[in-house]
Design a protein around this motif. Sequence first.
Motif, short mmCIF file in Angstrom:
data_model
loop_
_atom_site.label_atom_id
_atom_site.label_comp_id
_atom_site.label_asym_id
_atom_site.label_seq_id
_atom_site.Cartn_x
_atom_site.Cartn_y
_atom_site.Cartn_z
N ASP A 81 0.83 -1.21 0.00
CA ASP A 81 0.00 0.00 0.00
C ASP A 81 0.86 1.26 0.00
O ASP A 81 0.46 2.29 -0.54
CB ASP A 81 -0.96 0.01 1.18
CG ASP A 81 -0.27 -0.08 2.53
OD1 ASP A 81 0.85 -0.61 2.60
OD2 ASP A 81 -0.86 0.38 3.52
N GLU A 82 2.05 1.20 0.60
CA GLU A 82 2.94 2.36 0.57
C GLU A 82 3.39 2.65 -0.85
O GLU A 82 3.44 3.81 -1.29
CB GLU A 82 4.16 2.13 1.47
CG GLU A 82 3.82 2.03 2.94
CD GLU A 82 5.06 1.82 3.81
OE1 GLU A 82 4.91 1.79 5.04
OE2 GLU A 82 6.17 1.68 3.26
N LEU A 83 3.73 1.60 -1.57
CA LEU A 83 4.21 1.76 -2.95
C LEU A 83 3.08 2.22 -3.87
O LEU A 83 3.22 3.20 -4.61
CB LEU A 83 4.79 0.44 -3.44
CG LEU A 83 5.28 0.41 -4.88
CD1 LEU A 83 6.46 1.36 -5.07
CD2 LEU A 83 5.69 -1.02 -5.26
N THR A 84 1.96 1.51 -3.81
CA THR A 84 0.86 1.84 -4.72
C THR A 84 0.18 3.15 -4.35
O THR A 84 -0.51 3.75 -5.17
CB THR A 84 -0.17 0.71 -4.75
OG1 THR A 84 -0.69 0.50 -3.42
CG2 THR A 84 0.46 -0.60 -5.24
N GLY A 85 0.38 3.61 -3.11
CA GLY A 85 -0.25 4.85 -2.67
C GLY A 85 0.63 6.07 -2.81
O GLY A 85 0.27 7.15 -2.33
N ALA A 86 1.78 5.93 -3.48
CA ALA A 86 2.70 7.06 -3.61
C ALA A 86 2.03 8.26 -4.27
O ALA A 86 2.32 9.41 -3.94
CB ALA A 86 3.95 6.66 -4.38
N GLY A 87 1.15 8.00 -5.22
CA GLY A 87 0.39 9.08 -5.84
C GLY A 87 1.12 9.85 -6.92
O GLY A 87 0.60 10.83 -7.44
N VAL A 88 2.33 9.41 -7.27
CA VAL A 88 3.12 10.04 -8.34
C VAL A 88 3.75 8.92 -9.16
O VAL A 88 3.83 7.78 -8.70
CB VAL A 88 4.21 10.98 -7.78
CG1 VAL A 88 3.59 12.12 -6.98
CG2 VAL A 88 5.21 10.21 -6.93
N PRO A 89 4.22 9.20 -10.37
CA PRO A 89 4.90 8.16 -11.15
C PRO A 89 6.05 7.56 -10.35
O PRO A 89 6.81 8.29 -9.69
CB PRO A 89 5.41 8.92 -12.38
CG PRO A 89 4.47 10.08 -12.52
CD PRO A 89 4.11 10.47 -11.12
N THR A 90 6.16 6.25 -10.40
CA THR A 90 7.15 5.55 -9.57
C THR A 90 7.87 4.49 -10.38
O THR A 90 7.24 3.74 -11.14
CB THR A 90 6.45 4.87 -8.36
OG1 THR A 90 5.77 5.89 -7.59
CG2 THR A 90 7.45 4.16 -7.47
N LEU A 91 9.18 4.44 -10.21
CA LEU A 91 10.00 3.40 -10.83
C LEU A 91 10.62 2.56 -9.73
O LEU A 91 11.29 3.08 -8.84
CB LEU A 91 11.11 4.01 -11.69
CG LEU A 91 12.06 3.00 -12.36
CD1 LEU A 91 11.31 2.12 -13.35
CD2 LEU A 91 13.22 3.72 -13.05
N VAL A 92 10.39 1.25 -9.77
CA VAL A 92 10.95 0.30 -8.82
C VAL A 92 12.08 -0.45 -9.50
O VAL A 92 11.91 -0.97 -10.61
CB VAL A 92 9.88 -0.69 -8.32
CG1 VAL A 92 10.48 -1.64 -7.28
CG2 VAL A 92 8.68 0.03 -7.75
#
Length: 202
Positions: free
Chosen positions: A137-148
């Motif tokens: 939920d922390e990752l999916t809830g970042a609310g901005v484009p995200t690269l893992v």
Amino acid sequence: MTRTVHTPAGDARITWHAAAGARAVLALGHGAGGGIETADLQALAAALPARGITVALVEQPWRVAGKKVAPAPRTLDAAWTALWPELAKPALPVIAGGRSAGARVACRTARPLGARAVLALSFPLHPPGRPERSRADELTGAGVPTLVVQGGSDPFGRPEEFPELPAGTELIEMPGVGHGLAAPQPSVTRRIGDWLTARLAR
């Protein structure tokens, strides 16, 4: 250049790797088991300034104070939030990032701080052997484009364990690599640079 910044949790430290004609700042925090000397953070600090991205390596107060154990997440977030204005001083877009615990901090605070995007290195999806304690939920809830960027053998979460990621979130796998990640191969560093550059063009 290294600068000390006062926060409610104590003094933090930012080491700047400046880009000539910078277009953005990438702020990278360290994990709970090491500092900014890790190979992945150092590799990005060496490579990205040539692409117009200033890299700011952030040492949390507990690490600066020489402590061995990281504090609670809320304390990490409070320190990161307090030093954010220093990261934004160049009046450039700021991309939040970090490895492991630092990636969690970046994800939790990205939207309220106005980060342009998040770079999450070795995101600790769950404690080793405890997949039921997911932090997705922390990752999916970042609310901005995200690269893992995730090691294929990471005991904190292999790429195939990640849930369906929201639009704007991408994952790069480093096959055969564990949680330590090591220095990304040049091809991975290029992909990270390409992804960051594309976010800045939007």
